[in-house]
Design a protein around this motif. Structure first.
Motif, mmCIF file in Angstrom:
data_model
loop_
_atom_site.group_PDB
_atom_site.id
_atom_site.type_symbol
_atom_site.label_atom_id
_atom_site.label_comp_id
_atom_site.label_asym_id
_atom_site.label_seq_id
_atom_site.Cartn_x
_atom_site.Cartn_y
_atom_site.Cartn_z
ATOM 1 N N GLU A 100 30.042 43.935 15.448
ATOM 2 C CA GLU A 100 29.833 42.558 15.870
ATOM 3 C C GLU A 100 31.133 41.746 15.903
ATOM 4 O OE1 GLU A 100 27.121 41.786 17.139
ATOM 5 O OE2 GLU A 100 25.842 43.402 16.411
ATOM 6 N N VAL A 101 32.249 42.361 15.533
ATOM 7 C CA VAL A 101 33.538 41.693 15.616
ATOM 8 C C VAL A 101 34.194 42.055 16.948
ATOM 9 C CG1 VAL A 101 35.829 41.437 14.591
ATOM 10 C CG2 VAL A 101 33.837 41.711 13.118
ATOM 11 N N THR A 102 34.715 41.074 17.642
ATOM 12 C CA THR A 102 35.367 41.294 18.925
ATOM 13 C C THR A 102 36.641 42.114 18.748
ATOM 14 O OG1 THR A 102 34.541 39.166 19.715
ATOM 15 C CG2 THR A 102 36.351 40.149 20.955
ATOM 16 N N GLU A 103 36.872 43.060 19.653
ATOM 17 C CA GLU A 103 38.100 43.848 19.589
ATOM 18 C C GLU A 103 39.315 42.935 19.692
ATOM 19 O OE1 GLU A 103 38.583 47.434 21.896
ATOM 20 O OE2 GLU A 103 36.406 47.725 22.005
ATOM 21 N N GLY A 104 40.326 43.236 18.898
ATOM 22 C CA GLY A 104 41.529 42.413 18.873
ATOM 23 C C GLY A 104 41.470 41.293 17.853
ATOM 24 N N GLN A 105 40.303 41.119 17.202
ATOM 25 C CA GLN A 105 40.144 40.079 16.191
ATOM 26 C C GLN A 105 39.631 40.692 14.883
ATOM 27 O OE1 GLN A 105 37.584 37.006 17.806
ATOM 28 N NE2 GLN A 105 39.260 36.072 18.951
ATOM 29 N N ALA A 106 39.729 39.922 13.824
ATOM 30 C CA ALA A 106 39.201 40.323 12.522
ATOM 31 C C ALA A 106 38.849 39.060 11.748
ATOM 32 C CB ALA A 106 40.214 41.164 11.753
ATOM 33 N N VAL A 107 37.988 39.219 10.762
ATOM 34 C CA VAL A 107 37.615 38.104 9.882
ATOM 35 C C VAL A 107 38.024 38.470 8.466
ATOM 36 C CG1 VAL A 107 35.713 36.769 8.897
ATOM 37 C CG2 VAL A 107 35.668 37.387 11.326
ATOM 38 N N ILE A 108 38.730 37.575 7.807
ATOM 39 C CA ILE A 108 39.125 37.786 6.415
ATOM 40 C C ILE A 108 38.610 36.620 5.593
ATOM 41 C CG2 ILE A 108 41.370 36.616 6.568
ATOM 42 C CD1 ILE A 108 42.476 38.880 4.772
ATOM 43 N N GLY A 109 38.205 36.893 4.355
ATOM 44 C CA GLY A 109 37.697 35.792 3.539
ATOM 45 C C GLY A 109 37.197 36.251 2.189
ATOM 46 N N LEU A 110 36.560 35.328 1.488
ATOM 47 C CA LEU A 110 36.053 35.546 0.135
ATOM 48 C C LEU A 110 34.551 35.793 0.224
ATOM 49 C CD1 LEU A 110 37.961 32.546 -1.513
ATOM 50 C CD2 LEU A 110 38.792 34.865 -1.033
ATOM 51 N N ALA A 111 34.136 37.018 -0.060
ATOM 52 C CA ALA A 111 32.753 37.434 0.181
ATOM 53 C C ALA A 111 31.735 36.535 -0.512
ATOM 54 C CB ALA A 111 32.564 38.884 -0.259
ATOM 55 N N ASP A 112 32.013 36.146 -1.749
ATOM 56 C CA ASP A 112 31.018 35.345 -2.489
ATOM 57 C C ASP A 112 31.033 33.872 -2.102
ATOM 58 O OD1 ASP A 112 33.432 34.742 -3.604
ATOM 59 O OD2 ASP A 112 32.876 35.209 -5.681
ATOM 60 N N ARG A 113 31.843 33.517 -1.094
ATOM 61 C CA ARG A 113 31.853 32.143 -0.619
ATOM 62 C C ARG A 113 30.993 31.968 0.632
ATOM 63 N NH1 ARG A 113 32.677 28.304 -3.715
ATOM 64 N NH2 ARG A 113 33.327 27.018 -1.959
ATOM 65 N N TYR A 114 30.173 32.983 0.940
ATOM 66 C CA TYR A 114 29.209 32.832 2.037
ATOM 67 C C TYR A 114 27.813 32.815 1.433
ATOM 68 C CZ TYR A 114 27.099 33.045 6.635
ATOM 69 O OH TYR A 114 26.382 32.722 7.764
ATOM 70 N N TRP A 115 27.023 31.821 1.843
ATOM 71 C CA TRP A 115 25.687 31.611 1.280
ATOM 72 C C TRP A 115 24.616 31.977 2.308
ATOM 73 C CZ3 TRP A 115 21.543 28.669 2.754
ATOM 74 C CH2 TRP A 115 20.525 28.482 1.806
ATOM 75 N N VAL A 116 23.593 32.718 1.860
ATOM 76 C CA VAL A 116 22.454 33.061 2.716
ATOM 77 C C VAL A 116 21.168 32.712 1.983
ATOM 78 C CG1 VAL A 116 21.189 34.894 3.887
ATOM 79 C CG2 VAL A 116 23.689 34.937 3.874
ATOM 80 N N GLY A 117 20.288 31.975 2.662
ATOM 81 C CA GLY A 117 18.969 31.674 2.110
ATOM 82 C C GLY A 117 17.910 32.334 2.969
ATOM 83 N N MET A 118 16.904 32.921 2.334
ATOM 84 C CA MET A 118 15.878 33.679 3.059
ATOM 85 C C MET A 118 14.506 33.067 2.870
ATOM 86 S SD MET A 118 17.140 37.563 2.215
ATOM 87 C CE MET A 118 17.215 37.238 0.458
ATOM 88 N N GLY A 119 13.743 33.003 3.971
ATOM 89 C CA GLY A 119 12.379 32.502 3.912
ATOM 90 C C GLY A 119 11.349 33.615 3.913
ATOM 91 N N LEU A 120 11.806 34.834 4.209
ATOM 92 C CA LEU A 120 10.963 36.025 4.143
ATOM 93 C C LEU A 120 11.745 37.117 3.424
ATOM 94 C CD1 LEU A 120 9.307 36.290 7.698
ATOM 95 C CD2 LEU A 120 8.155 35.785 5.542
ATOM 96 N N VAL A 121 11.133 38.283 3.220
ATOM 97 C CA VAL A 121 11.834 39.381 2.572
ATOM 98 C C VAL A 121 13.073 39.735 3.381
ATOM 99 C CG1 VAL A 121 9.802 40.337 1.459
ATOM 100 C CG2 VAL A 121 10.338 41.018 3.782
ATOM 101 N N LYS A 122 14.115 40.244 2.721
ATOM 102 C CA LYS A 122 15.412 40.432 3.366
ATOM 103 C C LYS A 122 15.363 41.466 4.493
ATOM 104 C CE LYS A 122 17.112 43.921 0.100
ATOM 105 N NZ LYS A 122 18.215 44.284 -0.825
ATOM 106 N N ASP A 123 14.419 42.417 4.439
ATOM 107 C CA ASP A 123 14.315 43.418 5.500
ATOM 108 C C ASP A 123 13.446 42.947 6.659
ATOM 109 O OD1 ASP A 123 15.918 45.241 4.160
ATOM 110 O OD2 ASP A 123 14.246 46.056 3.028
ATOM 111 N N GLY A 124 12.903 41.730 6.569
ATOM 112 C CA GLY A 124 12.033 41.241 7.627
ATOM 113 C C GLY A 124 10.604 41.706 7.448
ATOM 114 N N LYS A 125 9.710 41.089 8.193
ATOM 115 C CA LYS A 125 8.294 41.425 8.115
ATOM 116 C C LYS A 125 7.847 42.014 9.450
ATOM 117 C CE LYS A 125 3.749 39.389 7.100
ATOM 118 N NZ LYS A 125 3.027 38.139 6.775
ATOM 119 N N ILE A 126 7.300 43.238 9.394
ATOM 120 C CA ILE A 126 6.837 43.917 10.612
ATOM 121 C C ILE A 126 5.323 43.784 10.730
ATOM 122 C CG2 ILE A 126 6.571 46.155 11.758
ATOM 123 C CD1 ILE A 126 9.232 46.985 10.754
#
Length: 239
Positions: free
Chosen positions: A173-199
């Motif tokens: 999902e990263v465009t060729e020629g680019q990269a993302v660098i950062g602090l992993a624990d500084r990204y927040w995710v909130g979930m309204g359903l189970v993390k694998d999704g509901k089928i």
């Protein structure tokens, strides 16, 4: 906090503020159709295969949202200018960060790059830890791997050796020629359903065509905790 004599007055007031932001849930979904005739013949693996495909589709969608989501009905990605609403439009979301050119990963250059993460968006210093470098698989093999591989005394090659502890992650999902660098624990995710999704599945969607419809749903939101937690890199000229 301030030091002083034992009987002195307490003089330092902690000055800070709370920031409120809307955490409206966004929906990530995918749909797959399979003939009921095929299912009626008894190959159980078809049902299992469709479910695995849906889980993979959800994982790719979530990965794309976390890395490069615009913030418009999807997460705010690591590569976005997320601190200032002036960068936001309803149509295209938050603007992408300006890529930082990187031509070398030697200790001095890498230290200067990481120092950009060593202060919060308000200018307060912090310890840089849990560093991740996310790159496209093609760039990893052509640029990052050659630049971070050394040969030990025993003749064996060792990969991903960087001047500062960093976990290298490959992502399509990263465009060729680019990269993302950062602090992993500084990204927040909130979930309204189970993390694998509901089928779920239904046979009424295309009843006359004799198809069973499978759908998967995930409700959630994600965003960097501050705008200096991640940086977008231009590694097209990396040696």
């Amino acid at each position: 906090a301030t030091w002083g004599e034992l009987t002195g007055e307490i003089a330092q007031e902690i000055k800070s503020s709370f920031t409120s932001f809307t955490l409206e849930q966004n929906k990530l979904s995918a749909l797959a159709l399979v003939s009921q005739d095929m299912l009626a013949l008894g190959p159980v693996w078809i049902d299992r295969y469709i479910r695995e495909i849906l889980y993979e589709a959800l994982a790719f969608g979530l990965e794309k949202g976390i890395l490069s989501g615009t913030g418009s009905n999807e997460p705010i990605g690591m590569d976005r200018e997320a601190d200032d609403d002036s960068y936001f439009t309803v149509k295209s979301g938050y603007e992408q960060k300006t890529p930082i050119p990187v031509t070398s990963l030697d200790p001095e250059s890498y230290g200067i790059l990481l120092s950009k993460l060593a202060k919060t968006a308000k200018g307060n210093p912090r310890v840089v830890k849990n560093v991740i470098l996310v790159v496209n698989p093609v760039d990893y093999l052509q640029k990052i791997m050659p630049a971070t591989t050394i040969r030990g005394a025993d003749g064996r090659y060792v990969n991903d050796i960087l001047p500062y502890p960093t976990r290298v992650i490959q992502s399509v999902e990263v465009t060729e020629g680019q990269a993302v660098i950062g602090l992993a624990d500084r990204y927040w995710v909130g979930m309204g359903l189970v993390k694998d999704g509901k089928i779920e599945h239904a046979d009424q969607y295309l009843f006359f065509e004799d198809y069973r419809a499978y759908k998967i749903r995930f409700l959630g939101h994600g965003q960097p905790k501050d705008n200096n937690s991640f940086a977008l890199l231009d590694i097209s000229g990396l040696q």
